[in-house]
Enzyme design. Structure first.
Site, mmCIF file in Angstrom:
data_model
loop_
_atom_site.group_PDB
_atom_site.id
_atom_site.type_symbol
_atom_site.label_atom_id
_atom_site.label_comp_id
_atom_site.label_asym_id
_atom_site.label_seq_id
_atom_site.Cartn_x
_atom_site.Cartn_y
_atom_site.Cartn_z
ATOM 1 N N LYS A 161 -35.851 -3.628 -9.944
ATOM 2 C CA LYS A 161 -34.848 -2.795 -9.254
ATOM 3 C C LYS A 161 -34.561 -1.540 -10.066
ATOM 4 C CE LYS A 161 -32.772 -6.692 -6.828
ATOM 5 N NZ LYS A 161 -31.736 -7.723 -6.748
ATOM 6 N N GLN A 179 -26.464 -9.513 -9.604
ATOM 7 C CA GLN A 179 -27.636 -10.354 -9.349
ATOM 8 C C GLN A 179 -27.218 -11.820 -9.251
ATOM 9 O OE1 GLN A 179 -30.662 -9.140 -8.727
ATOM 10 N NE2 GLN A 179 -31.546 -11.160 -8.423
ATOM 11 N N ASP A 231 -25.704 -4.672 -1.382
ATOM 12 C CA ASP A 231 -26.371 -5.934 -1.066
ATOM 13 C C ASP A 231 -25.962 -6.460 0.309
ATOM 14 O OD1 ASP A 231 -28.294 -7.208 -2.605
ATOM 15 O OD2 ASP A 231 -26.865 -7.805 -4.157
HETATM 16 N N1 GUN Z 1 -30.893 -13.047 -5.800
HETATM 17 C C1 GUN Z 1 -31.953 -13.246 -4.989
HETATM 18 N N2 GUN Z 1 -32.040 -12.237 -4.083
HETATM 19 C C2 GUN Z 1 -31.015 -11.399 -4.339
HETATM 20 C C3 GUN Z 1 -30.575 -10.187 -3.745
HETATM 21 O O1 GUN Z 1 -31.143 -9.665 -2.785
HETATM 22 N N3 GUN Z 1 -29.486 -9.618 -4.300
HETATM 23 C C4 GUN Z 1 -28.833 -10.176 -5.345
HETATM 24 N N4 GUN Z 1 -27.758 -9.553 -5.818
HETATM 25 N N5 GUN Z 1 -29.197 -11.304 -5.921
HETATM 26 C C5 GUN Z 1 -30.293 -11.910 -5.411
#
Ligand code: GUN
Length: 282
Positions: free
Chosen positions: A54, A98, A121
């Site tokens: 990311k 996350q 998100d």
């Molecule tokens: N953990 C697995 N997929 C995601 C996601 O798309 N966003 C976040 N914040 N955590 C995750």
């Protein structure tokens, strides 16, 4: 039938290039660049990889990128204080925590602390609720990416039977809501579903987001179906999806590979959500 692969890597690259061009345009107009902050708590190896990807994509698109690493034992109050700081920072348009979080932290309370306008998100109840009630809000990255792939590959959705396997807040539930908003007939299956194959065999569009290597075998797929595999399962260093892709190729019309299908779309949609938040914030 010989199925075709859906090239998520290519679609994601095009989306990222379009975003980078818009950021460059903003810079040429003297406007600020989008800012994305990612908070990671602890050392979960998969999360480390996702966050690194990311950060890399965010920088490549010309964003301001901030990664905040916190110890696995961090106090909830300290994490909330960090979110408050980012909420108040005008150079930050998107805040992502996350998941999963260590067990001593209250995930719902943490996600609720993020300003809904900075929730790139789409996990805040205001954004999840907007999707549920057909209002405009930020849509979670993975389901948004799944719909984008269906659109780019011109897969008809209205009136079709879409079966979603997995009921997570991150993928399964929002994917089901999005497909419903596109007038699919939606079945949502989960770990307690009796005779899963009975349902999956009826799917014109089969979306799988469980996290179980090769849960879906070729016999469980309707001939000609479009299969979207959001599973990422690392076994002995090798990535597998939730679908036996190789076996399924003879049955499906279209299928996403793992890796190179849904995964790259998640990051591209995160950048898109952050750019859109930046444009809203001005
Ligand atoms: N953990 C697995 N997929 C995601 C996601 O798309 N966003 C976040 N914040 N955590 C995750």
């Amino acid at each position: 039938m010989m199925g075709k692969l859906i090239d998520g890597k290519r679609v994601a690259k095009q989306a990222r290039e379009a975003i980078a061009a818009k950021v460059a345009q903003r810079v040429s107009e003297g406007k600020r660049v989008p800012g994305l902050a990612v908070i990671i708590v602890g050392e979960d190896p998969a999360s480390q990889v996702y966050v690194r990807n990311k950060e890399r994509a965010s920088k490549a698109a010309g964003f301001k990128s901030e990664v905040i690493r916190m110890d696995a034992s961090v106090a909830q109050a300290e994490l909330l204080a960090e979110i408050d700081r980012l909420n108040a920072d005008p150079s930050i348009d998107g805040i992502l925590v996350q998941l999963p979080l260590p067990r001593h932290l209250d995930e719902n309370m943490v996600l609720a602390r993020i300003e809904a306008a900075k929730d790139v998100d789409g996990f805040h109840t205001l954004n999840a609720g907007a999707l549920f009630t057909g209002q405009t809000g930020t849509i979670a990255c993975t389901p948004k990416g799944i719909l984008r792939l269906l659109d780019v590959y011109e897969v008809p959705v209205a009136g079709k039977h879409a079966v979603v396997v997995g009921r997570s807040n991150i993928v399964g539930k929002p994917a089901a809501m999005l497909l419903l908003s596109r007038n699919a007939t939606v079945t949502l299956c989960h770990s307690r579903t009796e005779d899963l194959a009975l349902h999956t065999r009826m799917a014109d569009i089969l979306v799988v987001a469980v996290g179980s290597k090769h849960l879906i075998t070729p016999e469980m797929i309707k001939p000609g179906a479009v299969v979207i595999d959001a599973g990422i399962n690392r076994v002995d260093g090798v990535l597998y999806g939730d679908v036996d892709t190789e076996g399924a190729m003879d049955v499906v019309s279209l299928i996403t590979p793992v890796p190179g299908g849904v995964g790259p779309m998640t990051i591209a949609m995160l950048l898109e959500n952050t750019l859109e938040a930046c444009e809203r914030h001005g």
